[in-house]
Scaffold this motif. Structure first.
Motif, mmCIF file in Angstrom:
data_model
loop_
_atom_site.group_PDB
_atom_site.id
_atom_site.type_symbol
_atom_site.label_atom_id
_atom_site.label_comp_id
_atom_site.label_asym_id
_atom_site.label_seq_id
_atom_site.Cartn_x
_atom_site.Cartn_y
_atom_site.Cartn_z
ATOM 1 N N GLY A 43 -24.109 -88.955 -30.189
ATOM 2 C CA GLY A 43 -24.029 -87.871 -29.373
ATOM 3 C C GLY A 43 -22.367 -88.074 -28.842
ATOM 4 N N PHE A 44 -22.240 -86.968 -27.671
ATOM 5 C CA PHE A 44 -20.858 -87.170 -27.168
ATOM 6 C C PHE A 44 -20.444 -88.526 -26.424
ATOM 7 C CE2 PHE A 44 -17.756 -85.847 -24.031
ATOM 8 C CZ PHE A 44 -16.596 -85.324 -24.996
ATOM 9 N N TRP A 45 -19.275 -89.041 -26.471
ATOM 10 C CA TRP A 45 -19.128 -90.190 -25.693
ATOM 11 C C TRP A 45 -17.624 -90.156 -25.095
ATOM 12 C CZ3 TRP A 45 -20.831 -95.432 -25.108
ATOM 13 C CH2 TRP A 45 -22.111 -95.545 -25.318
ATOM 14 N N ILE A 46 -17.317 -90.718 -24.051
ATOM 15 C CA ILE A 46 -15.922 -90.665 -23.413
ATOM 16 C C ILE A 46 -15.793 -92.064 -22.746
ATOM 17 C CG2 ILE A 46 -14.682 -89.731 -21.443
ATOM 18 C CD1 ILE A 46 -16.492 -87.399 -21.181
ATOM 19 N N ASP A 47 -14.530 -92.361 -23.286
ATOM 20 C CA ASP A 47 -13.885 -93.820 -22.821
ATOM 21 C C ASP A 47 -12.890 -93.423 -22.084
ATOM 22 O OD1 ASP A 47 -15.640 -95.919 -23.915
ATOM 23 O OD2 ASP A 47 -15.037 -95.227 -25.845
ATOM 24 N N ARG A 98 -15.219 -96.069 -10.489
ATOM 25 C CA ARG A 98 -14.780 -95.045 -11.411
ATOM 26 C C ARG A 98 -15.604 -95.229 -12.811
ATOM 27 N NH1 ARG A 98 -10.422 -93.112 -14.911
ATOM 28 N NH2 ARG A 98 -10.008 -95.357 -15.453
ATOM 29 N N ILE A 99 -16.047 -94.242 -13.399
ATOM 30 C CA ILE A 99 -16.581 -94.239 -14.690
ATOM 31 C C ILE A 99 -15.555 -94.668 -15.747
ATOM 32 C CG2 ILE A 99 -17.805 -92.972 -16.606
ATOM 33 C CD1 ILE A 99 -19.184 -91.303 -14.211
ATOM 34 N N CYS A 100 -15.854 -95.729 -16.651
ATOM 35 C CA CYS A 100 -14.859 -95.985 -17.663
ATOM 36 C C CYS A 100 -15.377 -95.740 -19.184
ATOM 37 C CB CYS A 100 -14.212 -97.308 -17.721
ATOM 38 S SG CYS A 100 -15.556 -98.715 -17.623
ATOM 39 N N TYR A 152 -18.853 -98.872 -15.663
ATOM 40 C CA TYR A 152 -18.000 -98.468 -14.322
ATOM 41 C C TYR A 152 -16.938 -99.476 -14.129
ATOM 42 C CZ TYR A 152 -21.796 -95.572 -13.183
ATOM 43 O OH TYR A 152 -22.975 -94.749 -13.347
ATOM 44 N N GLU A 153 -15.710 -99.211 -13.695
ATOM 45 C CA GLU A 153 -14.803 -100.052 -13.181
ATOM 46 C C GLU A 153 -15.174 -100.684 -11.792
ATOM 47 O OE1 GLU A 153 -11.068 -97.928 -13.035
ATOM 48 O OE2 GLU A 153 -10.704 -98.029 -15.263
#
Length: 195
Positions: free
Chosen positions: A63-67, A49-51, A44-45
C-alpha cells in the motif's frame, strides 16, 4: 507485545509501542498470529513528528507509504514488498536550492526502476533516466529553456557509456561522440548541416 508459544516456538503477537527516553513514541506496529508485522506501521522522530507511515501485510510493505526526513519526503506504493508505480521524492526548499534540484519522480514495475525524472529547484525538468533490468541505458539532459542538451547512451551489463549526442540551442543534433567498452572516446561524428 504478547509472547505466545505456537508449535513449541515463542512468537510475538499484538501491538508494539517503543518509546524514546523523553517519553515520546518512537515506533508503533503490530504482529499477527504468525509473528509477522501486520497492519499500520508508524515511526516517529524524538520530537513526535511522524517520519515513516505505511501498512504491513504478512511481514511485507503493502500500500501507500510516506517517509519524511529533515530534507525531503518520499511517497509511493508497495505491492507485496516491491515498489510499484510512481514514487515522488520532494526536497525541502533550503536543501533543494543548495543542491539545485527540487524533486525526483521514479517509476517502478514489479519492484524494478524503469524511469526517473529529476526536476530543478525552479521546477524545470533537468534529466530523464531510462532503465532496463535495473541498469541505466539512456540519460537525457535538458537545458535551462527546456530543450535537449545531450543524451548519453550506455552499454548494457554495466559496460559504461556507448555514445553521447550533443544538441544545439535550437534542438538540432550537433555531434555524436562514440566510446569503446573501456570508456575511451573512439571518434566523433559532426552534424554540421544541423547547425
Amino acid at each position: 507485545v504478547e509472547s505466545v508459544y505456537k508449535n513449541g516456538e515463542k512468537i510475538k503477537k499484538g501491538k508494539y509501542i517503543e518509546y524514546y527516553r523523553n517519553g515520546q513514541t518512537k515506533y508503533e506496529y503490530s504482529y499477527n498470529e504468525n509473528s509477522e508485522l501486520d497492519g499500520l506501521y508508524m515511526k516517529y522522530e524524538e520530537n513526535g513528528r511522524i517520519c515513516q507511515k505505511g501498512t504491513m501485510i504478512e511481514g511485507e510493505k503493502d500500500g501507500f507509504w510516506i517517509d519524511y526526513t529533515m530534507r525531503s519526503h518520499l511517497e509511493g506504493t508497495y505491492v507485496k514488498g516491491k515498489k510499484e508505480g510512481l514514487w515522488k521524492n520532494y526536497y525541502l526548499p533550503d536543501y533543494a536550492y543548495k543542491h539545485s534540484y527540487l524533486s525526483i519522480e521514479e517509476n517502478y514495475k514489479d519492484g524494478e526502476l524503469y524511469l526517473k525524472k529529476v526536476y530543478l529547484a525552479t521546477g524545470e525538468l533537468s534529466s530523464i533516466w531510462t532503465y532496463e533490468n535495473g541498469e541505466c541505458t539512456k540519460l537525457t539532459f535538458y537545458n535551462s529553456e527546456g530543450g535537449l542538451a545531450l543524451i548519453n547512451y550506455y552499454y548494457k551489463d554495466g559496460m559504461g557509456k556507448q555514445r553521447t549526442e550533443y544538441f544545439t540551442d535550437n534542438g538540432s543534433l550537433e555531434k555524436t561522440v562514440f566510446f569503446d567498452d573501456f570508456g575511451y572516446r573512439t571518434h566523433t561524428d559532426y552534424h554540421r548541416e544541423n547547425n
